[in-house]
Scaffold this active site. Sequence first.
Site, PDB file in Angstrom:
ATOM      1  N   MET A 180       1.301  -1.109  -0.226  1.00 25.29           N
ATOM      2  CA  MET A 180       2.161  -0.441   0.747  1.00 25.29           C
ATOM      3  C   MET A 180       2.465  -1.374   1.923  1.00 25.29           C
ATOM      4  SD  MET A 180       2.523   2.509  -0.731  1.00 25.29           S
ATOM      5  CE  MET A 180       3.054   3.733   0.461  1.00 25.29           C
ATOM      6  N   GLN A 209      -7.344  -3.213   3.550  1.00 24.34           N
ATOM      7  CA  GLN A 209      -6.968  -3.810   2.269  1.00 24.34           C
ATOM      8  C   GLN A 209      -6.611  -5.281   2.469  1.00 24.34           C
ATOM      9  OE1 GLN A 209      -3.301  -2.995  -0.503  1.00 24.34           O
ATOM     10  NE2 GLN A 209      -4.897  -1.481  -0.943  1.00 24.34           N
ATOM     11  N   CYS A 267      -1.024  -6.009  -6.528  1.00 20.65           N
ATOM     12  CA  CYS A 267       0.320  -6.086  -5.952  1.00 20.65           C
ATOM     13  C   CYS A 267       1.140  -7.156  -6.649  1.00 20.65           C
ATOM     14  CB  CYS A 267       0.229  -6.372  -4.455  1.00 20.65           C
ATOM     15  SG  CYS A 267       1.850  -6.481  -3.654  1.00 20.65           S
ATOM     16  N   GLY A 276      -0.786   5.542  -9.328  1.00 18.74           N
ATOM     17  CA  GLY A 276       0.432   5.214 -10.044  1.00 18.74           C
ATOM     18  C   GLY A 276       1.221   6.425 -10.502  1.00 18.74           C
ATOM     19  N   GLY A 277       2.369   6.668  -9.892  1.00 19.49           N
ATOM     20  CA  GLY A 277       3.281   7.707 -10.343  1.00 19.49           C
ATOM     21  C   GLY A 277       2.817   9.132 -10.143  1.00 19.49           C
ATOM     22  N   GLY A 283       0.406   6.972  -3.201  1.00 22.02           N
ATOM     23  CA  GLY A 283       1.113   5.951  -2.450  1.00 22.02           C
ATOM     24  C   GLY A 283       2.460   6.447  -1.994  1.00 22.02           C
ATOM     25  N   ARG A 284       3.471   6.238  -2.843  1.00 23.16           N
ATOM     26  CA  ARG A 284       4.830   6.628  -2.451  1.00 23.16           C
ATOM     27  C   ARG A 284       4.965   8.120  -2.203  1.00 23.16           C
ATOM     28  NH1 ARG A 284       8.266   4.154  -7.098  1.00 23.16           N
ATOM     29  NH2 ARG A 284       6.252   4.212  -8.150  1.00 23.16           N
TER      30      ARG A 284
END
Length: 319
Positions: A1, A53, A83, A195-196, A216-217
């Site tokens: 991120m 991180q 990443c 993830g997703g 995350g997103r």
Amino acid sequence: MMDWTDRHCRVFHRLLTRRARLYTEMLTSAAIVHGDRARLLAFDASEHPLALQLGGSDPRELAAAAEIGADFGYDEINLNVGCPSDRVKEGRFGACLMAEPELVAACVDAMKHAVDIPVTVKCRIGIDDQDPEQALDRLARGVVAAGADALIVHARKAWLQGLSPKENRDIPPLDYQRVYRLKAAMPHVPVIINGGIASLAEAKAHLAHVDGVMLGRAAYQEPWHLLEVDPELFGEAAPHTTMKDAFEAMMPYIARELAKGTRLHAITRHFVGAYHGVPGARAFRRYLAEHGVKPDAGLNVLREAIAQVEERKAAAMAA
């Protein structure tokens, strides 16, 4: 991120959930050791529990950066070897390190000897032509033997040859079963899946197979999901019941930052998805985009943007 979860974003997210662990954007060990660490590592006390991180491939430099992070008060050091950014690949850190599991283990070992707080690793299931069955097991067993306290696995390969960083977030197929198999093979190691994952319902389904879920997103682009975390996953009340209440609680922080010279847009850029799917969401985003970037923008801009939503919500309910 990278460029997303800065300290302003994290303060906002902490007002939506007390229990979720927050992570910084990835910072290079070189920047921390040789750069302006006070600027890079500063955070608000409200952000705990908070993980730093790191990106890097030099064990000694990573150990020094981890020690600096621990001294700053972070609760966890996370090494990112997942990443796929071009900047990351050129610097020999991030996902390209999945091709060098022995080096990653050496980095973990060095950090574990430098700090007393947990050291964790975030990775992909593999890169390029690697077989995920072999690549993930080899990396995981190496870093756990070196002392890693947990593994965070993005359930996609990263294709460093042929796909852009943006494409690597969507095109490689998700393989959640591979992460489940890792957990089954290493039952005593905390495994967090990533993830997703787009909803709390999906997160709860994953928790039947792994120890934790990283958003995350979904958390960034639709932060209202975080209002559900404490009640749905921890059986506790959320810090605030509505996004409007969370914004009201954010106002003193914003006022302090504005007084220090921070531009309003540096903070409100993290709010654009706050009202996703709610009447007035577009007007909220547009108002912040038009007025939040002005040099003299203050709290009144955010209050007026919120009013755009409240007016339309009231009209929708009355219709």
